[in-house]
Design an enzyme around this catalytic site. Structure first.
Site, short mmCIF file in Angstrom:
data_model
loop_
_atom_site.label_atom_id
_atom_site.label_comp_id
_atom_site.label_asym_id
_atom_site.label_seq_id
_atom_site.Cartn_x
_atom_site.Cartn_y
_atom_site.Cartn_z
N HIS B 15 0.57 -1.38 -0.07
CA HIS B 15 -0.04 0.20 0.03
C HIS B 15 0.85 1.25 -0.04
CE1 HIS B 15 -0.36 1.38 4.52
NE2 HIS B 15 0.98 0.89 4.27
N CYS B 34 5.73 6.77 3.93
CA CYS B 34 4.64 5.92 3.69
C CYS B 34 3.92 6.50 2.35
CB CYS B 34 3.61 6.19 5.02
SG CYS B 34 4.32 5.64 6.57
#
Lengths: 136, 136, 136, 136, 136, 136
Positions: B15, B34
């Site tokens: 992800h 991230c």
């Protein structure tokens, strides 16, 4: 959409159990080898639980990087590689049991978290003994 | 005689954190590494908690083999070895934070469990970061 | 007085298994869901083992703080929150299996450790699957 | 039919890293927060590995209850809830690094095991740092 | 480029320790509560280590899916939810100590792995007691 | 200042799932391999949670050494290395599912804890399956 997020942290510290409200004999009887005068120590594992509403824009309850920094600055940098009885003012007149350490950690963290969050801490003194404050 | 049973499961997925409600710059600032465009990934550990009354005939709350199959069919077969952002419709417009993944998993499971049961899920993104939905 | 010291580290990355020496059909057949085009990912746990003689002055084989920094600079900062296939040049023509990742990590670390030390790495792709290089 | 059996044990102790062969400044520079004067501590996890031939009558290499008692009597009763620097004579002039503690434990155990057995110890100072003696 | 890969598996079984080469009194004395007539049981954790050369085309030592199936077919499907003493012919005249179970598992697996591979098994009877065969 | 303390304990036991309220065929159908007549077994991990007010003099909720002894005397000495179906009267007419074992353990402990304490038990049958009584 209330949710809880958890972040683990770690510190190593020395301590001895000794209550200023008890006599030498009572301290020895109640705390046994945990009362030995030259201290022993632990790898303390800390789990911090923060609960509240998820932010619909970010999908975060709280930025875990921010939470990690708060835990480091307020708790683990302060307690790590320290003697709890000698070095940490909170334990000058407070016996550093796992229960009291957990309550002290909760009080160190609480002012640094927004009021909309609930806070709970779990502290492992060993793999077999741990405490949680407040009660869930 | 209300009791809770827990079953653990596991999936691996890629992800990136990116909110469609934020600009490129805001996504970079808030989600940092991230947010990197080529994705990263995790071993997600899932704990499913089901609560209710024990059946006095079988001594089961719920057959854990049945619960295991529901988790596999509804959740882990669906998410395992997938890219959450690209492959899973639930995340087309929803940022795949641990919080949102846990809520999606709860919604995937809820219709497949009898109404007499309460359901809670805990999702570990790493050993140090995890979430629980709903709040207990 | 030869001894081994171990240091654990961690990184999260996306990858897919795909060998440039195999056809599309062979890659699908051999690697199954690990070959899916949009990547999946893992929490990789790394254990670095360094062996040699204890320094009689310090009582250290190697300063674990120094070892920690070498691992961070050479390995985990480089691989963490990356797509191994797309972002890491070592895997341009090398299939990022656990075996090959472990060998790449060994090669990244080896030049940064004194020649008097032996080096072995263990890499966990999941809790159930891991590799060790070289053979002990 | 040579085989190895392993037994885990545990002790909690305080220590500080300080070498009598180094100056105050060198000790501070090399050992950093591990050198702090009031001690810190650890939950030490010990794994004892004994290797040899299985007894064809009992099917045991060594009775693990006997091994457990040897470890308790020679090691954990001796080190548990102690200050390694102040309470344990072996560390009067020996810096209690994980390396040296492991070697001391090996020397405490070796005379109590039959010569036909090989002995190795692994000592975890934290979950992320551990040592093994001798090298395998 | 010799490397080792590891795969974990699991089975639950009942057993009691009782050697056909010993008298009732000797069995009671040596094995204590492990000798009780109505059996007790364990969650056995198995780690299988296979060593050899990495295949330069696939980047695999051995397909871990294939290894997983061999372990299931030869070992865990055979031993899981069984009484080792009563149900498993290998233990008709062999005391099911951890040592002997590990050797039996090694013998069950060895014929199903190519000769170019080395094989070692580690068997956890409890978190604190485990064995490894053969010696490394 | 209500807090919870947890203590872990452990026992190994054999059992089979079989309800006296069901026919042979129903038992086989519902419990599958867990119903096999010769028993299987588990390493049961037990977590006991006691909640209440911290004693301001000692800093303890309850002396964990006392709690450890209560757990040993009432639960683990009683169940360890036993066949739950054959050896333990509580399971003569009660199917020893994880749910029922947890409830039995709670009933064994409750009379030995002061009324000012709340009690909850968590029982792991395997790493992946566990139960908690009562519901929190």
């Amino acid at each position: 959409m209330r949710i809880s997020v958890f972040r683990k942290a770690h510190f190593n510290a020395a301590h001895r159990l000794n209550s200023s409200l008890l006599s030498v004999q009572e301290n020895e009887r109640i705390f046994g080898k945990c009362n030995r005068p030259n201290y022993h120590g632990h790898n303390y594992d800390l789990e911090v639980k923060v609960s509240g509403e998820v932010d619909p824009v970010t999908g975060y309850l709280i930025d875990l990087g921010v939470l990690k920094d708060i835990i480091a600055e307020q708790v683990t940098d302060y307690l790590d590689h320290r003697n709890l009885n000698l070095d940490i003012p909170e334990f000058r007149d407070l016996n550093p049991t796992a229960e009291n350490i957990a309550i002290v950690i909760w009080k160190l963290l609480r002012p640094h978290l927004d009021e909309r969050f609930d806070l709970q801490v779990r502290l492992y003194e060993t793999e077999r003994n741990y405490v949680e404050f407040p009660v869930s």
